[in-house]
Design a protein around this motif. Sequence first.
Motif, mmCIF file in Angstrom:
data_model
loop_
_atom_site.group_PDB
_atom_site.id
_atom_site.type_symbol
_atom_site.label_atom_id
_atom_site.label_comp_id
_atom_site.label_asym_id
_atom_site.label_seq_id
_atom_site.Cartn_x
_atom_site.Cartn_y
_atom_site.Cartn_z
ATOM 1 N N VAL A 93 54.977 44.649 26.823
ATOM 2 C CA VAL A 93 54.666 44.029 28.123
ATOM 3 C C VAL A 93 55.763 44.354 29.136
ATOM 4 O O VAL A 93 55.481 44.681 30.287
ATOM 5 N N LYS A 94 57.021 44.306 28.704
ATOM 6 C CA LYS A 94 58.139 44.642 29.598
ATOM 7 C C LYS A 94 58.040 46.089 30.067
ATOM 8 O O LYS A 94 58.234 46.384 31.252
ATOM 9 N N GLU A 95 57.736 46.991 29.156
ATOM 10 C CA GLU A 95 57.617 48.409 29.515
ATOM 11 C C GLU A 95 56.463 48.645 30.483
ATOM 12 O O GLU A 95 56.598 49.403 31.446
ATOM 13 N N ILE A 96 55.327 48.010 30.226
ATOM 14 C CA ILE A 96 54.162 48.176 31.101
ATOM 15 C C ILE A 96 54.457 47.611 32.487
ATOM 16 O O ILE A 96 54.147 48.242 33.505
ATOM 17 N N ALA A 97 55.054 46.432 32.538
ATOM 18 C CA ALA A 97 55.380 45.820 33.826
ATOM 19 C C ALA A 97 56.342 46.684 34.618
ATOM 20 O O ALA A 97 56.163 46.896 35.823
ATOM 21 N N LEU A 98 57.350 47.222 33.960
ATOM 22 C CA LEU A 98 58.316 48.083 34.635
ATOM 23 C C LEU A 98 57.673 49.392 35.073
ATOM 24 O O LEU A 98 57.913 49.875 36.178
ATOM 25 N N TRP A 99 56.831 49.962 34.236
ATOM 26 C CA TRP A 99 56.133 51.197 34.594
ATOM 27 C C TRP A 99 55.271 50.977 35.838
ATOM 28 O O TRP A 99 55.276 51.798 36.763
ATOM 29 N N TRP A 100 54.522 49.887 35.863
ATOM 30 C CA TRP A 100 53.638 49.609 36.989
ATOM 31 C C TRP A 100 54.445 49.418 38.276
ATOM 32 O O TRP A 100 54.100 49.951 39.321
ATOM 33 N N ARG A 101 55.532 48.690 38.201
ATOM 34 C CA ARG A 101 56.385 48.480 39.372
ATOM 35 C C ARG A 101 56.991 49.800 39.836
ATOM 36 O O ARG A 101 57.071 50.078 41.033
ATOM 37 N N ALA A 102 57.428 50.619 38.892
ATOM 38 C CA ALA A 102 58.001 51.927 39.235
ATOM 39 C C ALA A 102 56.958 52.796 39.919
ATOM 40 O O ALA A 102 57.248 53.484 40.901
ATOM 41 N N TYR A 103 55.742 52.769 39.424
ATOM 42 C CA TYR A 103 54.650 53.547 40.021
ATOM 43 C C TYR A 103 54.391 53.116 41.463
ATOM 44 O O TYR A 103 54.274 53.947 42.366
ATOM 45 N N LEU A 104 54.317 51.816 41.696
ATOM 46 C CA LEU A 104 54.077 51.308 43.047
ATOM 47 C C LEU A 104 55.216 51.682 43.993
ATOM 48 O O LEU A 104 54.983 52.113 45.124
ATOM 49 N N LEU A 105 56.452 51.531 43.532
ATOM 50 C CA LEU A 105 57.601 51.856 44.381
ATOM 51 C C LEU A 105 57.679 53.357 44.659
ATOM 52 O O LEU A 105 58.048 53.766 45.762
ATOM 53 N N GLU A 106 57.328 54.155 43.688
ATOM 54 C CA GLU A 106 57.336 55.608 43.885
ATOM 55 C C GLU A 106 56.388 56.007 45.011
ATOM 56 O O GLU A 106 56.683 56.908 45.794
ATOM 57 N N ASN A 107 55.272 55.313 45.117
ATOM 58 C CA ASN A 107 54.314 55.606 46.178
ATOM 59 C C ASN A 107 54.716 54.993 47.513
ATOM 60 O O ASN A 107 54.365 55.520 48.556
ATOM 61 N N TYR A 108 55.440 53.889 47.480
ATOM 62 C CA TYR A 108 55.857 53.239 48.725
ATOM 63 C C TYR A 108 57.049 53.946 49.355
ATOM 64 O O TYR A 108 57.120 54.066 50.577
ATOM 65 N N CYS A 109 57.986 54.374 48.561
ATOM 66 C CA CYS A 109 59.189 55.042 49.087
ATOM 67 C C CYS A 109 59.380 56.386 48.378
ATOM 68 O O CYS A 109 60.272 56.532 47.551
ATOM 69 N N PRO A 110 58.525 57.354 48.699
ATOM 70 C CA PRO A 110 58.511 58.621 47.967
ATOM 71 C C PRO A 110 59.768 59.467 48.131
ATOM 72 O O PRO A 110 60.112 60.230 47.225
ATOM 73 N N LEU A 111 60.467 59.353 49.246
ATOM 74 C CA LEU A 111 61.666 60.169 49.439
ATOM 75 C C LEU A 111 62.780 59.740 48.480
ATOM 76 O O LEU A 111 63.317 60.554 47.725
ATOM 77 N N THR A 112 63.104 58.474 48.519
ATOM 78 C CA THR A 112 64.176 57.961 47.662
ATOM 79 C C THR A 112 63.786 58.064 46.194
ATOM 80 O O THR A 112 64.599 58.489 45.358
ATOM 81 N N ALA A 113 62.555 57.700 45.876
ATOM 82 C CA ALA A 113 62.092 57.805 44.489
ATOM 83 C C ALA A 113 62.147 59.258 44.021
ATOM 84 O O ALA A 113 62.571 59.537 42.898
ATOM 85 N N GLY A 114 61.729 60.173 44.888
ATOM 86 C CA GLY A 114 61.754 61.587 44.527
ATOM 87 C C GLY A 114 63.153 62.095 44.238
ATOM 88 O O GLY A 114 63.370 62.844 43.282
ATOM 89 N N LEU A 115 64.107 61.693 45.053
ATOM 90 C CA LEU A 115 65.495 62.108 44.821
ATOM 91 C C LEU A 115 66.034 61.497 43.531
ATOM 92 O O LEU A 115 66.675 62.193 42.732
ATOM 93 N N LEU A 116 65.771 60.223 43.312
ATOM 94 C CA LEU A 116 66.235 59.575 42.085
ATOM 95 C C LEU A 116 65.605 60.216 40.849
ATOM 96 O O LEU A 116 66.278 60.429 39.843
#
Length: 176
Positions: free
Chosen positions: A40-63
Amino acid sequence: MEIATFQQNIKHLLKEGRLTAAANDVYFKKLKDSESLQMVKEIALWWRAYLLENYCPLTAGLLKRDHLYDRAIASFYKHNNVSSFIEEAGQSFLGYMAKGTEGALVTALASFELALIRVKGGDQNTYSVAWSVNPYDILHALFSEGPLPEKDGDTYLTTISRELDGFFAVSVIAYN
């Protein structure tokens, strides 16, 4: 146990992996070490990471390019109370990355992306971000998936404002 206490205990287990004094019973002790909770922790973190990657693609892309994204997301969610609304979570994440924990380039890019999101959203303020590399070269590298540019010794300043064409302008403020 009251439902609010139960929910707080589950939150502590998910976020911090630890039990509170109120959760010191057999159910929570078993749950703490269960494979199901880890999933559950992994799924929750994956989902949050996915949403943030789409919201802030520049910073996420660099990271992601520097293999820092997963660690940055885990740290962000562990150390912050984060809204479930992506707009608020995204801006909080960019503010967290702008604090400088991942290096000067991530700091500059996160600050730039946060300011750009704000002014595009109607913010009337003018923001400035200093860079040790040409921001246009960074943006080009991110969009083209090309190599990141080396520092050239100059210092650049981006000004982000609704008053500017394209919402930002770059100037050199110190030459090598």
